[in-house]
Design a protein around this motif. Structure first.
Motif, mmCIF file in Angstrom:
data_model
loop_
_atom_site.group_PDB
_atom_site.id
_atom_site.type_symbol
_atom_site.label_atom_id
_atom_site.label_comp_id
_atom_site.label_asym_id
_atom_site.label_seq_id
_atom_site.Cartn_x
_atom_site.Cartn_y
_atom_site.Cartn_z
ATOM 1 N N PRO A 2 9.592 -6.247 -7.916
ATOM 2 C CA PRO A 2 10.676 -5.410 -7.370
ATOM 3 C C PRO A 2 10.337 -4.804 -6.016
ATOM 4 C CG PRO A 2 9.684 -4.425 -9.336
ATOM 5 C CD PRO A 2 9.123 -5.788 -9.208
ATOM 6 N N ASP A 3 9.078 -4.903 -5.595
ATOM 7 C CA ASP A 3 8.737 -4.409 -4.265
ATOM 8 C C ASP A 3 9.503 -5.169 -3.186
ATOM 9 O OD1 ASP A 3 7.042 -2.785 -5.557
ATOM 10 O OD2 ASP A 3 5.176 -3.742 -4.873
ATOM 11 N N ASN B 85 12.152 0.514 -1.767
ATOM 12 C CA ASN B 85 12.365 -0.692 -2.570
ATOM 13 C C ASN B 85 12.787 -0.327 -4.000
ATOM 14 O OD1 ASN B 85 10.018 0.166 -3.804
ATOM 15 N ND2 ASN B 85 8.718 -1.064 -2.432
ATOM 16 N N ALA B 86 13.045 -1.403 -4.781
ATOM 17 C CA ALA B 86 13.533 -1.206 -6.156
ATOM 18 C C ALA B 86 12.489 -0.540 -7.028
ATOM 19 C CB ALA B 86 13.932 -2.559 -6.748
ATOM 20 N N THR B 87 11.209 -0.766 -6.733
ATOM 21 C CA THR B 87 10.145 -0.137 -7.546
ATOM 22 C C THR B 87 10.278 1.382 -7.511
ATOM 23 O OG1 THR B 87 8.675 -1.985 -7.032
ATOM 24 C CG2 THR B 87 7.657 0.041 -7.825
ATOM 25 N N LEU B 88 10.415 1.914 -6.318
ATOM 26 C CA LEU B 88 10.511 3.363 -6.192
ATOM 27 C C LEU B 88 11.812 3.890 -6.806
ATOM 28 C CD1 LEU B 88 9.134 3.804 -2.538
ATOM 29 C CD2 LEU B 88 7.976 4.278 -4.704
ATOM 30 N N ILE B 89 12.909 3.145 -6.531
ATOM 31 C CA ILE B 89 14.210 3.596 -7.057
ATOM 32 C C ILE B 89 14.165 3.686 -8.591
ATOM 33 C CG2 ILE B 89 16.631 2.960 -7.329
ATOM 34 C CD1 ILE B 89 16.000 4.028 -4.576
ATOM 35 N N PHE B 90 13.691 2.603 -9.221
ATOM 36 C CA PHE B 90 13.685 2.609 -10.700
ATOM 37 C C PHE B 90 12.590 3.521 -11.272
ATOM 38 C CE2 PHE B 90 15.961 -1.459 -9.912
ATOM 39 C CZ PHE B 90 17.132 -1.125 -10.590
ATOM 40 N N THR C 267 7.005 -1.324 -13.766
ATOM 41 C CA THR C 267 5.703 -1.854 -14.187
ATOM 42 C C THR C 267 5.584 -3.346 -13.895
ATOM 43 O OG1 THR C 267 6.705 -2.021 -16.380
ATOM 44 C CG2 THR C 267 5.229 -0.175 -15.988
ATOM 45 N N GLY C 268 6.681 -3.993 -13.510
ATOM 46 C CA GLY C 268 6.608 -5.391 -13.074
ATOM 47 C C GLY C 268 6.133 -5.504 -11.639
ATOM 48 N N SER C 269 5.849 -4.365 -11.048
ATOM 49 C CA SER C 269 5.325 -4.362 -9.681
ATOM 50 C C SER C 269 3.825 -4.143 -9.723
ATOM 51 C CB SER C 269 6.011 -3.230 -8.880
ATOM 52 O OG SER C 269 5.242 -2.931 -7.755
ATOM 53 N N PRO D 90 0.820 -1.228 0.000
ATOM 54 C CA PRO D 90 0.000 0.000 0.000
ATOM 55 C C PRO D 90 0.849 1.271 0.000
ATOM 56 C CG PRO D 90 -0.819 -1.580 1.598
ATOM 57 C CD PRO D 90 0.486 -2.130 1.130
ATOM 58 N N LEU D 91 1.922 1.249 0.769
ATOM 59 C CA LEU D 91 2.744 2.458 0.771
ATOM 60 C C LEU D 91 3.379 2.709 -0.599
ATOM 61 C CD1 LEU D 91 4.481 2.175 4.268
ATOM 62 C CD2 LEU D 91 2.708 3.768 3.560
ATOM 63 N N THR D 92 3.797 1.626 -1.203
ATOM 64 C CA THR D 92 4.373 1.774 -2.562
ATOM 65 C C THR D 92 3.315 2.260 -3.533
ATOM 66 O OG1 THR D 92 5.889 -0.044 -2.066
ATOM 67 C CG2 THR D 92 5.644 0.570 -4.369
#
Lengths: 263, 234
Positions: free
Chosen positions: B5-6, B19-24, B105-107, A5-7
């Motif tokens: 990636p999360d 996590n990697a989702t935010l980084i990328f 987008t893989g997340s 959820p945070l993400t």
């Protein structure tokens, strides 16, 4: 769990930030510059259309000028052709006139030469004929030409038609007091003179013999000639030569006519 | 190997984790923003333009034309949202050819976030066009009995959007990972090339579907406004 959820919340915020940033740095400038270029191109197209319109007007003006020049050229050409035709006709007429004049002069010259020629021919032929006749008469009949001519003149004078006798007598009576000339090519023998005077005395008994003068004229073509004012009686070879001249003239005229027809 | 990636967490503090989702995602955002800024600094309105400007104009013009084909009205209000969806998803997928890169987008969290954005954008554009009452009335069309089905339809298409994109990207990444362990020389390369194609197609599908959902609301709005105007004139 696959969903954090945070993400999710962070990604929503990230996406909204990205929308705002791209709107600021991508869409707005790109769309503005494209609109600006479209306006520029539209302006250029409008200018081009204006220039094209001006060019078409110029082309139309030049086309009209060209047509005018062509019409003028055709008119000038027609005028030049007409003038050339007129000049050609004038030259042809002038040449025809000159040819006609030359031809007329030539014909006149030919006629003059013909007259001179015939005159000379008549003179020479008369002399030659007289000489020939003299020889022939001498050879065939031991006769003298001059005697025969005088005989013939006297015979004609004796046998004049009745009407001509009247004319002769009237002329003789009118010429009273004048000298009457009887000309001949040769010296008239005295006996022949007497015979002639006798005949003339029959027609005009009142006339004295002294009024008649016998004259020798070498240029007269072999004959005798009586000249009274208003009357003339003669026997000469010239009469026969005149017939020859008439015949020659007829032949000559026929030849000229054929030359003219042949061009 | 992580399914999403999360699960690759670089930094953790309390309930927050980086996590990697935010980084990328930030990497992709940085590339897009910095690249756009670099190109749009020196834009030219003449017919002689740089390659970067030409590329951006082709992309923006292509997106705008696609939007106009769908909604048949000026695309300017929808261009930032739909265009950003397409560009972000497409670049996220295309960068997967870089070793070590994990596409955001893989997340499922990212695709869910994007689907939620679409979910909220549809009523926002609808309300902007027609008003709250007019927009809500479409849930009662053609019959008030259809209200629950319309609501379920809205939610289901959001789920379909999110899961479709996640499934395609995640499966591509997983297939490449599995093939690397099985046949590391040739097949992964082919799958990466195929992944580039499917990545762009998925971005196109996501953006087009989002536009279709928004356009559906706008078209309803247009039809209603036309009928309203006819009634008022009649």
């Amino acid at each position: 769990m696959l969903i954090d959820p945070l993400t999710v919340v962070a990604q929503i915020i990230n996406f909204l930030i990205l929308v705002a940033l791209l709107r600021r740095f991508l869409y707005a400038p790109i769309t503005q510059v494209m609109k600006k270029r479209e306006r520029l191109i539209a302006q250029q197209l409008q200018d081009a259309a204006h220039q094209q319109e001006i060019a078409q007007q110029e082309a139309e003006r030049w086309r009209q000028m060209q047509q005018s020049l062509e019409h003028r050229q055709a008119s000038l050409l027609t005028q030049a052709q007409d003038a050339a035709d007129e000049h050609r006709h004038q030259l042809l007429q002038q040449i025809r006139d000159e040819v006609d004049s030359t031809q007329t002069q030539w014909r006149e010259a030919v006629k003059r030469e013909r007259r001179v020629f015939l005159s000379v021919l008549q003179q020479r032929a008369g002399q030659q004929l007289a000489a020939t006749l003299r020889c022939i008469l001498q050879d065939l009949a031991s006769a003298n030409l001059e005697q025969q001519i005088a005989e013939a003149f006297i015979t004609r004078l004796n046998h004049l038609p009745f009407s001509e006798q009247g004319v002769l007598e009237t002329s003789l009576s009118n010429a009273r007091g004048q000298e009457l000339v009887i000309s001949s090519t040769f010296p008239m023998p005295e006996d022949r003179k007497a015979q002639i005077l006798a005949v003339l005395h029959q027609h005009a008994p009142a006339m004295e013999s002294s009024v008649y003068q016998f004259v020798t004229i070498p240029d007269l073509i072999c004959g005798i000639e009586l000249k009274i004012p208003g009357y003339k009686l003669a026997w000469t070879i010239e009469q026969y030569l005149e017939q020859l001249e008439v015949k020659l003239n007829q032949v000559w005229d026929g030849m000229e006519k054929s030359w003219v027809e042949q061009g | 190997m992580h399914l999403t990636p999360d699960q690759s967490i670089f930094w953790h503090w309390g309930m927050f984790s980086l996590n990697a989702t935010l980084i990328f995602t930030w990497l992709v955002m940085g590339v897009l923003v910095v690249g756009s800024w670099l190109v749009t600094r020196h834009l030219s309105a003449s017919t002689q333009i740089s390659r970067g400007q030409n590329l951006l104009e082709v992309i923006v013009l292509g997106i705008r034309d696609q939007i106009q084909e769908i909604i048949d009205q000026p695309a300017a209000p929808y261009l930032p949202f739909i265009g950003t969806l397409f560009i972000f998803i497409a670049l996220s997928n295309l960068l997967s050819v870089i070793p070590g890169y994990q596409p955001p987008t893989g997340s499922l969290s990212t695709t869910t976030a994007l689907a939620l954005c679409v979910f909220f954008a549809v009523p926002l554009y609808g309300v902007q066009k027609k008003g709250v009452r007019g927009y809500l009335q479409q849930y009662l069309q053609p019959n008030p009995i259809m209200l629950p089905f319309n609501i379920i339809g809205d939610f289901s298409r959001i789920v379909a959007l999110a899961v479709r994109l996640f499934g395609n990207v995640m499966s591509g990444t997983m297939i490449v990972g599995i093939l690397l362990s099985v046949a590391p020389l040739f097949f992964p390369v082919m799958m990466q090339v195929l992944g580039l194609l499917t990545g762009v197609i998925q971005a196109y599908i996501f953006a087009i579907l989002a536009m279709v959902f928004i356009a559906a609301a706008s078209q309803v709005d247009q039809r209603n406004s036309q009928s309203d105007s006819e009634v008022s004139h009649g």
